[in-house]
Scaffold this motif. Structure first.
Motif, short mmCIF file in Angstrom:
data_model
loop_
_atom_site.label_atom_id
_atom_site.label_comp_id
_atom_site.label_asym_id
_atom_site.label_seq_id
_atom_site.Cartn_x
_atom_site.Cartn_y
_atom_site.Cartn_z
N LEU A 351 -9.62 -38.32 -30.27
CA LEU A 351 -8.88 -39.58 -30.19
C LEU A 351 -8.04 -39.78 -31.45
N ALA A 352 -8.62 -39.47 -32.60
CA ALA A 352 -7.88 -39.62 -33.85
C ALA A 352 -6.69 -38.68 -33.91
N SER A 353 -6.86 -37.43 -33.50
CA SER A 353 -5.77 -36.46 -33.57
C SER A 353 -4.61 -36.86 -32.67
N ARG A 354 -4.93 -37.48 -31.52
CA ARG A 354 -3.86 -37.94 -30.63
C ARG A 354 -3.11 -39.14 -31.21
N ASN A 355 -3.72 -39.80 -32.18
CA ASN A 355 -3.07 -40.94 -32.84
C ASN A 355 -2.51 -40.56 -34.20
N GLY A 356 -2.36 -39.25 -34.45
CA GLY A 356 -1.75 -38.80 -35.69
C GLY A 356 -2.65 -38.89 -36.90
N VAL A 667 -17.57 -39.37 -23.15
CA VAL A 667 -16.24 -38.93 -22.72
C VAL A 667 -15.25 -40.10 -22.73
N ARG A 668 -15.78 -41.30 -22.53
CA ARG A 668 -14.94 -42.51 -22.50
C ARG A 668 -14.12 -42.69 -23.78
N ILE A 669 -14.63 -42.17 -24.90
CA ILE A 669 -13.92 -42.30 -26.18
C ILE A 669 -12.51 -41.71 -26.07
N GLN A 670 -12.41 -40.58 -25.36
CA GLN A 670 -11.14 -39.88 -25.31
C GLN A 670 -10.06 -40.65 -24.55
N LYS A 671 -10.45 -41.67 -23.79
CA LYS A 671 -9.48 -42.42 -23.00
C LYS A 671 -9.17 -43.78 -23.59
N ILE A 672 -9.82 -44.11 -24.70
CA ILE A 672 -9.61 -45.43 -25.31
C ILE A 672 -8.23 -45.50 -25.94
N LYS A 673 -7.55 -46.61 -25.72
CA LYS A 673 -6.24 -46.84 -26.34
C LYS A 673 -6.38 -47.88 -27.44
N LEU A 674 -5.93 -47.51 -28.64
CA LEU A 674 -6.02 -48.43 -29.77
C LEU A 674 -4.97 -49.52 -29.63
N GLU A 675 -5.32 -50.71 -30.05
CA GLU A 675 -4.38 -51.83 -29.98
C GLU A 675 -3.30 -51.69 -31.05
#
Length: 675
Positions: A351-356, A667-675
Motif C-alpha cells: 500500500l505504501a509503495s503504491r502511494n510513493g 488482504v483488505r489493506i491492499q485495497k484501502i485508499k488513503l484520504e
C-alpha cells in the motif's frame, strides 16, 4: 497452512557505484514443499522466489487432487446423511483413504520431512496426527474433512499471498526490457543493461523510460505515477531530469542517459521494496517466538486431555477422550496467526509503495505508529530547494528595466542567487550583455550595461561605494540583491526558496494526528522564523551546522520523544540515522541520505509523511484485529472441544474459518485508499 517466513537480515541498498548484485531481484516470501526438499540436502530452509519470473495463474486444474477428494467427501456424506447408507468395511476405509491421500499428500509429506529432522512441533505434524488419529478410531469422514478443508484453506492462503506478491511484482513491469538507442546516426533496439552513460535514447509516445537521464528534446510530458504514486502529468524541459519508469505521454522524445541501468532510481526502488520483506516487525517476531512455544504446549495439553481423565473419571473411555484430544489439536493449529500477520505487513508495504512511499522493512511500519514528534529540515523538505525572485522594488526606475540590467550583470556569475535573477528575467534579458564585470568578494558584482555603471549585490556593496539606500533594506528577512545605477540607489530584488505546495497541509495533518512539528535549518534564524510562521510549525531552530542538528534531535530523544526526522541533504544523513524513523526525500535527496533512511518519500511531498503514519496505523490495527479474532475463537473452541461440546467438524470449520477471515482481513489493506 503454509507459513510466511522472512529472514531477519540487515538492509543493504546498493550504492550507485557498486556492482549490481544480480539482475533478478528476489524476495523471501513463502514456505513451500520444495524448500523442505532443499532442507534434506542441508540447504537453507528458505525458498527464494524470483520476482522476474512470470506469475503462474493457477486455476482449478492444478488442484484436481483436492477437488477430487472434496467430491468424494460430498458424495459419501450425501449417502450417509441423505440416504442413510454407508458402504461396509473395508470399502468405506478404502474410499475415504483415497480421498484422504489426494487431499493431504502434501501435508503428510511435509510432516514426514520435518519429523526426519526431529521437528515435531509444527502445523503439518499437528494436522497429520489429528487426521490419522481420527482414522484410527473409525471417524473416516471427519478425518478426510479436516484434511480437505485444511487444504482448501491453504489454497485460499496461496491465492492471497500471490495477490500480495503481484502488487510488488507490478513494480517490475514498469522497468522496460528493451530501449531504442541512437548510434552512428541510426536507431537500434538494445537491452537497457547495455546502454552507456551519455548515449541518446528515444522514447515513443506511450513507452516507458528505461534509464535515468536528462531530456535532450525541447520539451516532453510524462506520467510519473510509477515512481511517485501521483498520476498528474509532469512537463519537462530540455536539460531537466527524467527518471526510469516514467511514461512518455506525447511525441517521440530523446533522452541523454546519465546513469547505468543498475544505478537508476527505479532499480534502487525495486531493491528497497524487495529488501523490505526481509525485516520483520516486533509483532511478527513475537508471533514467531509465540508459535514455537505455543505448539509444544498444545501437544502437551492434548496428551493431558486424552490421559489425565483416567485418574479422575470412572469408567474411563479412552476413545472418547482421544477424540476430544484430536479436536483440541485441530483447533489449536496456529496457521491463522503465522499466515495473516506477515501477510498484513506485506500488504502495508505494498500500500505504501503504491502511494510513493518506500518502507525498508515492516518493522518501520510499527515504528511510525509510535511517532509523536516529526523534525524536518527546511531546504528541500518543506521548501523546494530552488531559489526564486519573490519581489522587485524600485526607486525611480522602471521595474522591467531594473530586472534586465540586474540580470545582465548576474549572468556573469554561477551563484544560485544570480541564476535565480537570470531565470526571472527570462526572455526579457534578450542579448543584453554587461561589460567590464568585476566580482567584489563578499559583496557582489560591478559592471557596465548600456554605458551605465551598475552595482548588484548585498547592502555592504552599496556602503562600500558610499551609496545611500533606505534603512528598511537592512530589515528584510529574505536574501536581497540591492541595485545601484550610475552611483544612485535603484531598488532591490528579494530572493527566497519557495515553500512546497502541500507543506502547510502536511503540518496541519500532523497536528490533527497530535504530532509535534519541529524544523531545523542552517539558514539564518529570521528566515527560519518566517517559514515556521507561514506553515504553523510548533518550533523552529536556525543557524545550525550538521552537528547542531544532531544535538537538537538528541535533546528531543532524551526528553522521551519518539522522533521521525525528514531530510534530503548529505548533511542530514547523521540525523536520519539517529532518529527512531529516518525519512528521506527520494526525488531530490542525496544517495547517502536515501541509503541511511528507513523510509523514502519518492515524490518529495511533505504530505506523504502523514500518509506513512496512517499506513503504519492501518497495518497495525488490522494485524491486531487478526490476532484478537484468532485467539478468542481458538480459546472458546478449545474449551468446548476439551469439554466434549465441539466435535471435529466444528473444530475444522472454526480453524479454517478463522484463518480465512484473518487472511481476507489482511488482504483488505491492499485495497484501502488513503484520504
Amino acid at each position: 497452512m503454509k507459513e510466511i517466513k522472512n529472514k531477519q537480515t540487515p538492509i543493504i541498498t546498493a550504492h550507485p557505484n557498486a556492482p549490481a548484485k544480480n539482475d533478478s531481484p528476489q524476495v523471501n516470501i513463502i514456505k513451500d514443499q520444495d524448500r523442505e526438499l532443499k532442507a534434506d540436502e542441508g540447504e537453507d530452509d528458505e525458498e527464494v522466489l524470483d520476482l522476474n519470473k512470470p506469475t503462474e495463474e493457477e486455476g482449478w486444474q492444478s488442484h484436481w487432487p483436492l477437488l477430487t477428494a472434496l467430491a468424494i467427501l460430498l458424495v459419501m456424506l450425501t449417502l450417509e446423511f441423505g440416504f442413510k447408507y454407508q458402504p461396509p468395511f473395508p470399502f468405506n476405509l478404502i474410499i475415504f483413504s483415497g480421498a484422504f491421500l489426494l487431499a493431504g499428500y502434501n501435508v503428510l509429506g511435509m510432516a514426514w520431512r520435518k519429523a526426519k529432522h526431529f521437528d515435531f512441533f509444527n502445523e503439518f505434524f499437528l494436522m497429520s496426527i489429528a487426521t490419522l488419529g481420527a482414522f484410527s478410531i473409525g471417524s473416516y469422514s471427519e478425518g478426510v474433512a479436516v484434511m480437505v478443508f485444511y487444504s482448501i484453506g491453504e489454497w485460499f492462503q496461496d491465492a492471497a499471498v500471490n495477490k500480495a506478491k503481484k502488487s510488488i511484482k507490478a513494480l517490475l513491469d514498469i522497468r522496460p526490457d528493451k530501449v531504442t538507442v541512437m548510434r552512428d546516426g541510426k536507431t537500434l533496439v538494445s537491452d537497457p543493461k547495455e546502454i552507456k552513460v551519455d548515449e541518446i535514447i528515444q522514447v515513443k509516445a506511450g513507452e516507458k523510460v528505461a534509464l535515468d537521464g536528462e531530456l535532450y528534446s525541447d520539451a516532453a510530458t510524462f506520467n510519473t505515477a510509477a515512481l511517485t504514486g501521483e498520476s498528474k502529468p509532469d512537463t519537462k524541459r530540455k536539460g531537466e531530469t527524467v527518471l526510469a519508469g516514467m511514461i512518455n505521454l506525447d511525441k517521440v522524445s530523446e533522452i541523454q542517459v546519465k546513469s547505468l541501468f543498475k544505478d537508476s532510481k527505479l532499480s534502487k526502488i525495486l531493491e528497497m521494496v524487495q529488501d523490505a520483506t526481509a525485516r520483520k516487525s516486533q509483532t511478527q517476531l513475537f508471533i514467531s517466538r509465540f508459535a514455537k512455544i505455543y505448539t509444544p504446549i498444545v501437544f502437551a495439553l492434548a496428551l493431558l486431555v486424552c490421559f489425565a481423565p483416567y485418574f479422575f473419571t470412572d469408567p474411563y473411555n479412552f476413545y472418547q477422550w482421544f477424540y476430544r484430544a484430536l479436536v483440541f489439536l485441530v483447533i489449536s493449529c496456529p496457521c491463522a496467526l503465522v499466515v495473516s500477520i506477515p501477510l498484513g505487513y506485506f500488504g502495508g508495504i505494498g500500500l505504501a509503495s503504491r502511494n510513493g512511499i518506500l518502507f525498508k522493512g515492516s518493522n518501520f511500519l510499527d515504528v511510525m505508529t509510535t511517532i509523536n514528534t516529526v523534525i524536518m529540515d527546511k531546504t528541500g523538505t518543506l521548501t523546494k530547494g530552488v531559489f526564486n525572485v519573490q519581489e522587485v522594488v524600485t526607486d525611480g526606475f522602471d521595474q522591467k528595466e531594473l530586472v534586465r540590467v540586474t540580470a545582465a550583470i548576474e549572468s556573469n556569475s554561477t551563484h544560485p542567487i544570480a541564476k535565480a535573477v537570470v531565470a526571472y528575467a527570462g526572455k526579457a534579458l534578450g542579448d543584453l550583455k554587461a561589460k567590464d564585470v568585476e566580482e567584489i568578494s563578499g559583496h557582489g558584482l560591478k559592471g557596465v550595461v548600456e554605458g551605465k555603471t551598475v552595482l548588484a549585490g548585498n547592502a555592504k556593496l552599496l556602503k562600500k561605494f558610499n551609496i545611500a539606500y533606505p534603512p528598511e533594506v537592512d530589515q528584510l528577512v529574505d536574501t536581497v540583491v540591492v541595485v545601484a545605477i550610475d552611483e544612485k540607489y535603484a531598488g532591490y530584488l528579494t530572493i527566497a526558496d519557495e515553500i512546497k505546495e502541500d507543506a502547510k497541509q502536511a503540518i496541519e495533518q500532523m497536528h490533527s494526528l497530535k504530532i509535534q512539528t519541529v524544523m531545523l535549518s542552517g539558514d539564518k534564524q529570521a528566515v527560519v522564523d518566517k517559514v515556521a510562521k507561514l506553515l504553523g510549525l510548533d518550533k523552529a531552530f536556525g543557524d545550525l551546522l550538521p552537528d547542531g542538528k544532531v544535538q537538537k534531535v538528541q535533546e528531543y530523544k532524551n526528553a522521551g520523544s519518539r522522533i521521525a526526522f525528514v531530510g534530503d541533504g548529505v548533511n542530514d544523513a547523521p540525523v536520519v540515522a539517529l532518529a527512531d524513523a529516518g525519512i528521506a526525500m527520494g526525488g531530490v535527496g542525496s544517495d547517502a541520505t536515501i541509503e541511511t533512511a528507513d523510509i523514502v518519500i519518492q515524490n518529495d511531498q511533505p504530505s506523504k509523511i502523514t500518509a506513512a503514519i496512517k499506513i503504519g496505523r492501518i497495518t497495525k490495527r488490522i494485524v491486531w484485529q487478526n490476532i484478537t479474532i484468532a485467539m478468542v475463537v481458538k480459546v472458546i473452541v478449545l474449551i468446548l472441544g476439551a469439554g466434549g461440546v465441539a466435535n471435529l467438524w466444528e473444530a475444522v470449520i472454526a480453524d479454517v474459518g478463522v484463518a480465512l477471515l484473518a487472511i481476507l482481513n489482511a488482504v483488505r489493506i491492499q485495497k484501502i485508499k488513503l484520504e
